[in-house]
Design a protein around this motif. Structure first.
Motif, PDB file in Angstrom:
ATOM      1  N   LYS A  69       0.822  -1.210   0.000  1.00 15.08           N
ATOM      2  CA  LYS A  69       0.000   0.000   0.000  1.00 15.08           C
ATOM      3  C   LYS A  69       0.855   1.260   0.000  1.00 15.08           C
ATOM      4  O   LYS A  69       0.462   2.281  -0.574  1.00 15.08           O
ATOM      5  CB  LYS A  69      -0.942  -0.014   1.201  1.00 15.08           C
ATOM      6  CG  LYS A  69      -2.037  -1.069   1.100  1.00 15.08           C
ATOM      7  CD  LYS A  69      -3.029  -0.960   2.242  1.00 15.08           C
ATOM      8  CE  LYS A  69      -4.162  -1.979   2.083  1.00 15.08           C
ATOM      9  NZ  LYS A  69      -5.153  -1.889   3.175  1.00 15.08           N
ATOM     10  N   THR A  70       2.024   1.194   0.622  1.00 13.69           N
ATOM     11  CA  THR A  70       2.903   2.373   0.631  1.00 13.69           C
ATOM     12  C   THR A  70       3.464   2.666  -0.754  1.00 13.69           C
ATOM     13  O   THR A  70       3.885   3.779  -1.033  1.00 13.69           O
ATOM     14  CB  THR A  70       4.067   2.141   1.612  1.00 13.69           C
ATOM     15  OG1 THR A  70       4.786   0.945   1.233  1.00 13.69           O
ATOM     16  CG2 THR A  70       3.549   2.001   3.027  1.00 13.69           C
ATOM     17  N   GLU A  71       3.465   1.649  -1.631  1.00 15.10           N
ATOM     18  CA  GLU A  71       3.967   1.831  -2.987  1.00 15.10           C
ATOM     19  C   GLU A  71       2.836   2.018  -3.988  1.00 15.10           C
ATOM     20  O   GLU A  71       3.044   1.957  -5.195  1.00 15.10           O
ATOM     21  CB  GLU A  71       4.811   0.624  -3.401  1.00 15.10           C
ATOM     22  CG  GLU A  71       6.071   0.454  -2.566  1.00 15.10           C
ATOM     23  CD  GLU A  71       6.820  -0.813  -2.930  1.00 15.10           C
ATOM     24  OE1 GLU A  71       6.200  -1.733  -3.507  1.00 15.10           O
ATOM     25  OE2 GLU A  71       8.027  -0.888  -2.657  1.00 15.10           O
TER      26      GLU A  71
END
Length: 332
Positions: A69-71
């Motif tokens: 999700k951070t990417e």
């Protein structure tokens, strides 16, 4: 009808975890992993156009959705990465059965320790695989040039080429393409060379001309322990035999082989046959041998050569290979 949020939760909590038990003991094949991934992917996209009988439209690449999700992804785990990680963890436990696990008070330190341990296992596993890779005998076919270390020299020829400067209209010659890949301290030095030779009797003779020219240039550049690659198997076999008197060696290539062998031993080289796909750069160079000026064109874009004269151009400025003419040298 389940929403995408519900489907995502099912995928992450159920579909992605069902095969984990088996993955901890079995390294699944790529085909089987692809089938499992297809099931998950189809479930995720099903329902976008439920009233249409055609397949659902995939709006994003699956590798983007599989990112964390951070990417920018959805955090759906990569089954292939999970399988390989679990197998590596099992290998680590076999190698270090009595390893004492220390719980670090600092979470960041714990993560760094685990990452370091995983990297050590991966490097050990990769080294064992590399050691098991078998390099075939010289003169035979090698499936991948990646297992060969050091300087690599690729050569190819265009039989009866008309794209050569200096030949009259209606006449043909032999186009030669040579590609050098030389490891240096901070990367790789690449050299692309286009040359030509008089017309040859057959394609094998043309390939022998290209191999001989590559050896002459390697000697000029003082390249040590190179590996020569050609996509002509009979030529590679004859060159690796280090003799021109074998009854299977065609008479029309013996002069070129004699020239190659004289340099072959000096450079302590080796020679292999590769497929046309792996020899694409030299093949394209040979097919497009042309030059718009009377003198060879020397181009250098290597940063380490910016302030001084390019050593490649200096070494080849007085190239006088018998029957060969340089048209273009590109160093980068």
């Amino acid at each position: 009808m389940l929403s995408h949020a519900a489907r995502l939760e099912l995928i992450r909590s159920v579909f992605s975890t069902i095969p984990v038990y088996y993955m901890s003991n079995i390294l699944f094949s790529k085909k089987f992993i692809a089938k499992l991934t297809a099931v998950i992917r189809n479930f995720w996209w099903t329902g976008i156009r439920e009233t249409d009988s055609r397949k659902s439209l995939c709006l994003r690449a699956w590798k983007d959705i599989s990112n964390s999700k951070t990417e920018g992804g959805l955090g759906i785990r990569n089954l292939k990465a999970i399988d390989e990680s679990l197998i590596l963890a099992a290998a680590w436990r076999e190698v270090h059965p009595n390893r004492i696990h220390i719980m670090a008070a600092n979470t960041e330190c714990a993560l760094q320790a685990e990452a370091l341990a995983s990297e050590q296992v991966y490097n050990s596993f990769s080294d064992s695989l590399n050691n098991e890779q078998h390099i075939p005998l010289q003169g035979t076919t090698i499936k991948s040039d990646l297992i060969i270390k050091g300087t690599k020299i690729y050569s190819d020829a265009a039989f009866r080429s008309s794209k050569i400067l200096g030949i009259m209209r209606g006449q043909v010659g032999t186009g030669i393409g040579i590609y050098f890949s030389i490891p240096v301290d901070h990367g790789e030095l690449n050299i692309q060379i286009q040359a030509s030779a008089p017309v040859t009797t057959d394609p094998t003779h043309a390939e022998a001309k290209a191999l001989s020219c590559a050896a002459l240039i390697a000697n000029k550049l003082n390249v040590q322990q190179p590996t020569f690659f050609t996509d002509c198997l009979p030529l590679a076999s004859a060159a690796a035999s280090k003799t021109i008197s074998h009854h299977a060696t065609p008479w029309n290539i013996r002069n070129e082989l004699a020239s190659f062998n004289s340099i072959y031993s000096i450079l302590n080289a080796q020679v292999f046959h590769i497929s046309r796909n792996l020899n694409g750069v030299a093949h394209n160079l040979a097919q497009q041998v042309y030059q718009a000026s009377d003198q060879p064109l020397m181009i250098c874009s290597t940063r380490s050569h910016d302030t001084n004269l390019c050593p490649v151009a200096a070494s080849l400025a007085q190239f006088s290979g018998t029957g060969f003419q340089l048209h273009k040298v590109y160093c980068y």
